[in-house]
Enzyme design. Structure first.
Site, short mmCIF file in Angstrom:
data_model
loop_
_atom_site.label_atom_id
_atom_site.label_comp_id
_atom_site.label_asym_id
_atom_site.label_seq_id
_atom_site.Cartn_x
_atom_site.Cartn_y
_atom_site.Cartn_z
N LYS A 221 4.36 19.01 6.70
CA LYS A 221 4.87 17.77 6.11
C LYS A 221 4.50 17.67 4.62
CE LYS A 221 6.38 13.50 5.65
NZ LYS A 221 7.79 13.13 5.61
N LYS B 5 0.74 8.79 -2.26
CA LYS B 5 -0.25 9.26 -1.26
C LYS B 5 0.05 10.71 -0.87
CE LYS B 5 1.13 8.49 2.70
NZ LYS B 5 1.67 8.73 4.02
P1 NAD Z 1 5.63 0.84 6.46
O1 NAD Z 1 4.63 0.32 5.50
O2 NAD Z 1 7.03 0.30 6.44
O3 NAD Z 1 5.10 0.69 7.97
C1 NAD Z 1 3.77 0.87 8.34
C2 NAD Z 1 3.42 -0.22 9.33
O4 NAD Z 1 2.10 0.00 9.83
C3 NAD Z 1 3.42 -1.61 8.68
O5 NAD Z 1 4.30 -2.46 9.40
C4 NAD Z 1 1.97 -2.05 8.78
O6 NAD Z 1 1.83 -3.45 9.01
C5 NAD Z 1 1.49 -1.25 9.98
N1 NAD Z 1 0.04 -1.06 10.01
C6 NAD Z 1 -0.78 -0.63 9.03
N2 NAD Z 1 -2.06 -0.58 9.47
C7 NAD Z 1 -2.02 -0.99 10.75
C8 NAD Z 1 -3.02 -1.20 11.73
N3 NAD Z 1 -4.31 -0.97 11.47
N4 NAD Z 1 -2.64 -1.64 12.95
C9 NAD Z 1 -1.33 -1.91 13.21
N5 NAD Z 1 -0.34 -1.75 12.32
C10 NAD Z 1 -0.69 -1.30 11.11
O7 NAD Z 1 5.64 2.42 6.25
P2 NAD Z 1 6.74 3.47 6.76
O8 NAD Z 1 7.68 3.72 5.64
O9 NAD Z 1 7.23 3.08 8.11
O10 NAD Z 1 5.80 4.77 6.85
C11 NAD Z 1 4.91 5.00 7.94
C12 NAD Z 1 4.42 6.42 7.86
O11 NAD Z 1 5.54 7.31 7.94
C13 NAD Z 1 3.71 6.77 6.55
O12 NAD Z 1 2.66 7.67 6.79
C14 NAD Z 1 4.80 7.43 5.73
O13 NAD Z 1 4.26 8.30 4.75
C15 NAD Z 1 5.59 8.15 6.80
N6 NAD Z 1 7.01 8.40 6.52
C16 NAD Z 1 7.79 7.44 5.96
C17 NAD Z 1 9.14 7.73 5.70
C18 NAD Z 1 10.07 6.72 5.06
O14 NAD Z 1 11.16 7.12 4.60
N7 NAD Z 1 9.74 5.43 5.00
C19 NAD Z 1 9.68 8.97 6.05
C20 NAD Z 1 8.86 9.91 6.66
C21 NAD Z 1 7.52 9.62 6.88
#
Ligand code: NAD
Length: 298
Positions: free
Chosen positions: A171, A239
């Site tokens: 990743k 990050k």
């Molecule tokens: P986001 O911020 O939209 O969602 C993360 C969620 O986790 C939030 O709703 C937050 O409230 C929740 N959260 C954080 N800490 C928590 C806890 N202790 N308990 C419960 N809930 C908690 O982020 P995202 O875009 O959905 O990304 C999530 C992961 O996926 C990240 O690691 C990101 O790098 C990865 N990712 C994102 C994408 C993208 O296009 N958005 C693509 C691939 C990978």
């Protein structure tokens, strides 16, 4: 039907959990934001008030939270998954985190009788909504096979890439390629606009040749419209560039272009744009070129 706890129902986790509900699994969700939990309940899932409530009774736990400290807190912290889950539970961590943290968490899980796989995803919000994610999976072969039926629901390309942490290493490479590609697509668009050529014609011919990419297909129209709502936040890509920069250094590998793009992502974030989509790198190209609106905190 499997009882699945899904923790982290944001841009990616929300639609992924929804697909698991749609195919008939019993999904109980938890997120720090109540609205995200309510949205899952409205789609046919269940709401939990905390991690422990979500996890108790679950056969499979899926996590999709932002960063390494978040995964450490919800797995190893008090009231966390490994203090609550029953023996033999399968934990699939889909968050993008440091490979060394993924390995440490998997070892801690194994000590508690929890089977852990790292399964970060690629494909963006659209990939999550359309259930066509590419998923790079690290862990024991038997655990990866146990995770596959759930990953197949949210992804189209699910590949076992090696032992614990290997999914996160792949990743990191993914994020290196994506960041560089976005920066170059942004530079190409600003360049084409400056020359006044037909942008529709240009992007369609570019898409058909060696310059074609999913980034070009998925991001160019938003860039052209200067629409930078996330998607994938600059904060998260910052990050990830930290992860790949550190991992490259640890391996003694030079990533000169990656290091440069990491600086550009960091600069955009430092200007107050961490919550914009990573395609907002285009704004910075315009600024450096003395074109477009001055970059203001968005
Ligand atoms: P986001 O911020 O939209 O969602 C993360 C969620 O986790 C939030 O709703 C937050 O409230 C929740 N959260 C954080 N800490 C928590 C806890 N202790 N308990 C419960 N809930 C908690 O982020 P995202 O875009 O959905 O990304 C999530 C992961 O996926 C990240 O690691 C990101 O790098 C990865 N990712 C994102 C994408 C993208 O296009 N958005 C693509 C691939 C990978």
């Amino acid at each position: 039907m499997t009882r699945i706890a899904f923790i982290g129902l944001g841009i990616m986790g929300g639609p992924m959990a929804g697909h698991l509900v749609d195919v008939g699994h019993d999904v109980i969700g938890y997120d720090l934001h109540r609205a995200a939990v309510d949205a899952l309940a409205a789609r046919g899932g269940h709401a939990a008030a905390d991690v422990a409530e979500a996890v108790s009774g679950a056969e499979v736990v899926i996590t999709m939270v932002p960063d390494s400290p978040d995964v450490e807190a919800i797995t190893l912290g008090p009231g966390g998954i490994y203090a609550t889950a029953r023996l033999g539970t399968l934990h699939i961590d889909c968050s993008t985190i440091r490979p060394d943290v993924a390995r440490r968490v998997a070892e801690a899980g194994a000590d508690r009788g929890i089977r852990v796989v790292d399964a970060p995803v690629s494909g963006g919000e659209a990939g999550a909504v359309e259930a066509v994610l590419s998923i790079m999976v690290g862990g024991e072969a038997a655990d990866v096979e146990a995770a596959r039926p759930y990953l197949d629901v949210v992804g189209r390309t699910v590949v076992h890439v090696g032992p614990s942490g290997a999914g996160q290493t792949v990743k990191a490479a993914n994020q290196l390629i994506v960041a560089g590609n976005i920066q170059l697509v942004a530079e190409a668009l600003v360049f084409l606009e400056a020359h006044g050529v037909d942008i529709d014609a240009s992007t369609s011919v570019l898409a058909g040749g060696l310059a074609g990419s999913t980034v070009l297909d998925r991001k160019a129209s938003g860039m052209r419209a200067r629409e930078f709502a996330p998607g994938f936040r600059i904060d998260l890509h910052h990050k990830d560039m930290g992860i790949v920069t550190e991992a490259a250094r640890a391996a003694g590998v030079a990533i000169p272009l990656g290091a440069h793009v990491a600086q550009l992502v960091g600069a955009l974030r430092a200007q107050g744009h961490g919550r914009l989509d990573h395609s907002a790198l285009l704004m910075q190209v315009e600024q450096l070129s003395g074109r477009g609106e001055p970059v203001r905190a968005g």
